[in-house]
Design a protein around this motif. Structure first.
Motif, PDB file in Angstrom:
ATOM      1  N   VAL A   1       0.871  -1.176   0.000  1.00  0.00           N
ATOM      2  CA  VAL A   1       0.000   0.000   0.000  1.00  0.00           C
ATOM      3  C   VAL A   1       0.908   1.226   0.000  1.00  0.00           C
ATOM      4  N   LEU A   2       0.961   1.934  -1.117  1.00  0.00           N
ATOM      5  CA  LEU A   2       1.840   3.096  -1.223  1.00  0.00           C
ATOM      6  C   LEU A   2       1.202   4.304  -0.535  1.00  0.00           C
ATOM      7  N   PRO A   3       2.015   5.290  -0.132  1.00  0.00           N
ATOM      8  CA  PRO A   3       1.453   6.487   0.505  1.00  0.00           C
ATOM      9  C   PRO A   3       0.423   7.144  -0.414  1.00  0.00           C
ATOM     10  N   PHE A   4      -0.730   7.506   0.142  1.00  0.00           N
ATOM     11  CA  PHE A   4      -1.762   8.178  -0.635  1.00  0.00           C
ATOM     12  C   PHE A   4      -1.401   9.663  -0.767  1.00  0.00           C
ATOM     13  N   THR A   5      -1.788  10.245  -1.882  1.00  0.00           N
ATOM     14  CA  THR A   5      -1.545  11.664  -2.113  1.00  0.00           C
ATOM     15  C   THR A   5      -2.531  12.506  -1.314  1.00  0.00           C
TER      16      THR A   5
ATOM     17  N   TYR B   1       0.861  -6.951  -6.260  1.00  0.00           N
ATOM     18  CA  TYR B   1      -0.133  -5.876  -6.328  1.00  0.00           C
ATOM     19  C   TYR B   1       0.350  -4.632  -5.596  1.00  0.00           C
ATOM     20  N   VAL B   2      -0.067  -3.474  -6.129  1.00  0.00           N
ATOM     21  CA  VAL B   2       0.217  -2.189  -5.491  1.00  0.00           C
ATOM     22  C   VAL B   2      -1.097  -1.421  -5.380  1.00  0.00           C
ATOM     23  N   LEU B   3      -1.378  -0.917  -4.177  1.00  0.00           N
ATOM     24  CA  LEU B   3      -2.557  -0.073  -3.958  1.00  0.00           C
ATOM     25  C   LEU B   3      -2.098   1.377  -3.874  1.00  0.00           C
ATOM     26  N   GLU B   4      -2.614   2.215  -4.782  1.00  0.00           N
ATOM     27  CA  GLU B   4      -2.320   3.644  -4.793  1.00  0.00           C
ATOM     28  C   GLU B   4      -3.602   4.409  -4.502  1.00  0.00           C
ATOM     29  N   GLY B   5      -3.472   5.695  -4.186  1.00  0.00           N
ATOM     30  CA  GLY B   5      -4.697   6.450  -3.971  1.00  0.00           C
ATOM     31  C   GLY B   5      -4.447   7.881  -3.551  1.00  0.00           C
ATOM     32  N   SER B   6      -5.531   8.570  -3.245  1.00  0.00           N
ATOM     33  CA  SER B   6      -5.461   9.953  -2.774  1.00  0.00           C
ATOM     34  C   SER B   6      -6.539  10.174  -1.716  1.00  0.00           C
ATOM     35  N   ILE B   7      -6.306  11.167  -0.875  1.00  0.00           N
ATOM     36  CA  ILE B   7      -7.252  11.518   0.185  1.00  0.00           C
ATOM     37  C   ILE B   7      -7.475  13.025   0.147  1.00  0.00           C
TER      38      ILE B   7
ATOM     39  N   ARG C   1     -15.723  16.373   5.966  1.00  0.00           N
ATOM     40  CA  ARG C   1     -15.898  15.421   4.878  1.00  0.00           C
ATOM     41  C   ARG C   1     -14.556  14.845   4.424  1.00  0.00           C
ATOM     42  N   VAL C   2     -14.595  13.585   4.020  1.00  0.00           N
ATOM     43  CA  VAL C   2     -13.393  12.908   3.527  1.00  0.00           C
ATOM     44  C   VAL C   2     -13.751  12.182   2.234  1.00  0.00           C
ATOM     45  N   ARG C   3     -12.868  12.299   1.238  1.00  0.00           N
ATOM     46  CA  ARG C   3     -13.004  11.516   0.009  1.00  0.00           C
ATOM     47  C   ARG C   3     -11.699  10.732  -0.190  1.00  0.00           C
ATOM     48  N   ILE C   4     -11.833   9.438  -0.378  1.00  0.00           N
ATOM     49  CA  ILE C   4     -10.681   8.563  -0.612  1.00  0.00           C
ATOM     50  C   ILE C   4     -10.856   7.900  -1.971  1.00  0.00           C
ATOM     51  N   VAL C   5      -9.859   8.022  -2.834  1.00  0.00           N
ATOM     52  CA  VAL C   5      -9.851   7.365  -4.141  1.00  0.00           C
ATOM     53  C   VAL C   5      -8.736   6.333  -4.133  1.00  0.00           C
ATOM     54  N   GLY C   6      -9.042   5.116  -4.535  1.00  0.00           N
ATOM     55  CA  GLY C   6      -8.037   4.056  -4.545  1.00  0.00           C
ATOM     56  C   GLY C   6      -8.020   3.320  -5.868  1.00  0.00           C
ATOM     57  N   GLN C   7      -6.838   2.819  -6.240  1.00  0.00           N
ATOM     58  CA  GLN C   7      -6.735   1.951  -7.406  1.00  0.00           C
ATOM     59  C   GLN C   7      -5.726   0.852  -7.119  1.00  0.00           C
TER      60      GLN C   7
END
Length: 581
Positions: free
Chosen positions: A193-197, A255-261, A267-273
């Motif tokens: 799980v890579l650091p989220f942006t 596998y690598v999980l990337e994303g942003s917060i 409110r919080v929005r989390i996007v992951g791929q």
């Protein structure tokens, strides 16, 4: 009539076979057979002959080769693999012939030109663990060739081998640029799980993004069917342009999980791929929106989505059972997240900040066990680093015992408590029980295995400690805090009175983390054990320059060792090297 005496000799045994041979033969039997025969005759056999190798056993896809010298065996193996890598460059990778090679140095029984015994069996078992195109060595070979060959040799840890009673320590030969980091994939779904942006537009919110990623990593690691890289190694990619294929090679994951917060007010929005890093294929992507009060539910939904995308056969109930809600107070949880960077800083200032923030979190929620566990551990390790306050040991023990009573199902809290009870309370049996339960709940935790290493070392079990430290380094292969595990291996070898190995590991630990006090002490004691007194005094000078308040009196007060004979040897070595009383 006297029984005939068995002929024995010491030999370097090279075991090799073709990776995926059955698959290659099924795809193209005639072509594969012809190419293998040509490569053996034109490439492999001449190389072996030049290095004095004798073919002992030759079968369809592999061979056992005997050498009189470990250096010759390793040089031959490297030459074979480098030549094989240049063959058939136009063929797709899945159709190319690649050898696995394992080498052991051991005693063998000789009969009618054949060789038998554990020395041969171990070589074959090592070869089976090796990646295609690689060369792996046993510790005995490593000791024989170290300093004689200009080849980087990377430790792969202790491995239990079929029908071999004792675990075998192994090393990988680095073949070409980047090869040392090209780790083989585990035999289960593996993920980093890579650091989220942080998309909030406020750099001050980095701690929040980092903390959520750490929690997602922990949740995934509690799925026993997964192999999950530790947070510390994943975070070495923070603020760096990332090539997921390089991440796969360096961390040994598929596998690598990337994303942003994005956090805006409540409110919080989390996007992951999720990406298959071996191919670059996007397996899954999704967006999660919610309030801060829903943050733990959002983490659970992300974890469940990843599990479902990677391994649909895994029962999601395993994740649901692993859920924990550490506190009902989001403000207390926020303070805990703010404390984590200080915890990872390994500085006096960072530790002081952790102490302040965990105290504040506990004032909001006295039942926030994870914050209490971190507070206890910070106080305990502060003593080792000479950053402590007068009452730290007593308070750390009290807090750790409270954690143990409250947190039977939280592996992180159990790990912190176990380390405090072993180091500060010398309650070794309770500590061993707590760390075993922590690993039962989360066997994928690199920090859990590092903690288990130190608990076992303090409890006088150095061989078990070494196994845990090596496991931790595989789970977190590029960890900025790798020096803690390296130092633990060195300390364990000191306990075994294997001073050359202790010094080797201690020096590696110092290069990784020069501000970790234990590593200095391992180097000093290793040098004293080898009789290198002038170097030991120089090393003691470096320790005192880094930790001017450290004394033998403090070390006597700490004395975390169950093995009192070792504790005395340890003190004596520090004294003769010049550490003040």
């Amino acid at each position: 009539m006297a029984e005939a005496r068995l002929e024995r000799r010491l030999a370097a045994i090279l075991a090799a076979d073709v990776a995926g041979y059955s698959r290659l033969m099924e795809r193209d039997e005639v072509g594969t057979f012809g190419r293998l025969k040509r490569l053996r005759q034109e490439l492999v056999e001449p190389v072996l002959a030049r290095h004095g190798g004798r073919v002992v056993d030759l079968k369809g896809d592999g061979a056992i080769i005997e050498f009189g010298s470990a250096v010759d065996a390793v040089e031959a193996a490297v030459a074979v693999q480098q030549a094989m890598a240049e063959q058939d460059p136009d063929l797709p990778e899945e159709q190319r012939i690649r050898y696995r090679i394992g080498i052991n140095l051991g005693d063998v029984i000789v009969e009618d030109g054949a060789i038998y015994g554990d020395g041969v069996n171990i070589a074959a078992r090592i070869e089976a663990l090796c990646e295609p195109g690689g060369v792996w060595l046993s510790r005995s070979v490593y000791n024989a060739v170290r300093g004689k060959l200009a080849l980087p040799l990377a430790p792969t840890g202790l491995h239990r081998l079929k029908n071999i009673s004792e675990p075998v320590e192994m090393f990988r030969v680095a073949l070409g640029p980047g090869a040392a980091a090209a780790l083989p994939l585990p035999d289960k779904p593996s993920i980093a799980v890579l650091p989220f942006t942080n998309m909030s537009g406020d750099p001050e919110q980095d701690y929040f993004a980092d903390g959520l990623v750490e929690d997602i990593t922990t949740a995934l690691s509690r799925v026993r069917s997964f192999f999950v890289i530790a947070r510390n190694s994943s975070f070495t990619y923070k603020n760096r342009p990332v090539d997921v294929r390089q991440v796969s090679r360096e961390l040994g994951v598929r596998y690598v999980l990337e994303g942003s917060i994005r956090k805006s007010g409540a409110r919080v929005r989390i996007v992951g791929q999720l990406i298959d890093a071996t191919t670059g294929h996007h397996v899954w992507a999704d967006r999660f929106d919610g309030d801060l009060s829903d943050i733990f539910d959002l983490q659970d939904r992300i974890t469940e989505s990843v599990v479902g995308a990677v391994e649909p056969s895994i029962r999601l109930e395993e994740i649901r059972q692993a859920r924990t809600r550490p506190t009902e107070y989001i403000s207390a949880y926020d303070l805990y997240l703010r404390a984590l960077p200080g915890f990872y800083s390994m500085t006096a200032e960072g530790f002081a900040e952790v102490r302040r923030l965990t105290n504040e979190a506990l004032s909001i929620d006295p039942g926030f066990t994870l914050a209490k566990a971190l507070g206890a551990y910070i106080r305990s390790i502060s003593v080792s680093q000479c950053w402590h306050e007068p009452d730290d040991t007593r308070v750390a023990i009290r807090m750790a015992r409270e954690v143990l009573a409250e947190a039977r199902d939280d592996p992180t809290s159990l790990r912190f408590a176990a380390q405090v009870l072993a180091y500060s309370a010398k309650d070794y049996e309770t500590a061993l029980g707590a760390i075993d339960r922590s690993l039962l709940l989360n066997g994928n935790s690199a920090q859990g295995h590092t903690g288990a290493g130190w608990v076992n070392a303090h409890a006088g079990r150095p061989l078990a400690a070494i196994e845990h430290f090596h496991r931790a380094m595989r789970l977190s292969p590029v960890d900025p805090e790798k020096g803690i595990a390296l130092s633990g291996i060195g300390m364990s070898y000191l306990m075994l009175e294997r001073y050359a190995e202790a010094l080797d590991w201690g020096e590696k630990a110092l290069r990784e983390m020069p501000n970790y006090g234990s590593s200095h002490r391992v180097v000093i004691c290793g040098l004293v054990g080898l009789g290198r007194m002038e170097e030991a005094k120089v090393a003691a000078g470096r320790l005192m320059a880094a930790f001017p308040t450290y004394t033998l009196t403090l070390q006597r007060q700490i004395n975390p060792w169950r093995d009192m004979a070792f504790a005395q040897r340890y003190l004596d070595a520090l004294r003769v090297a010049g550490v003040p009383d």
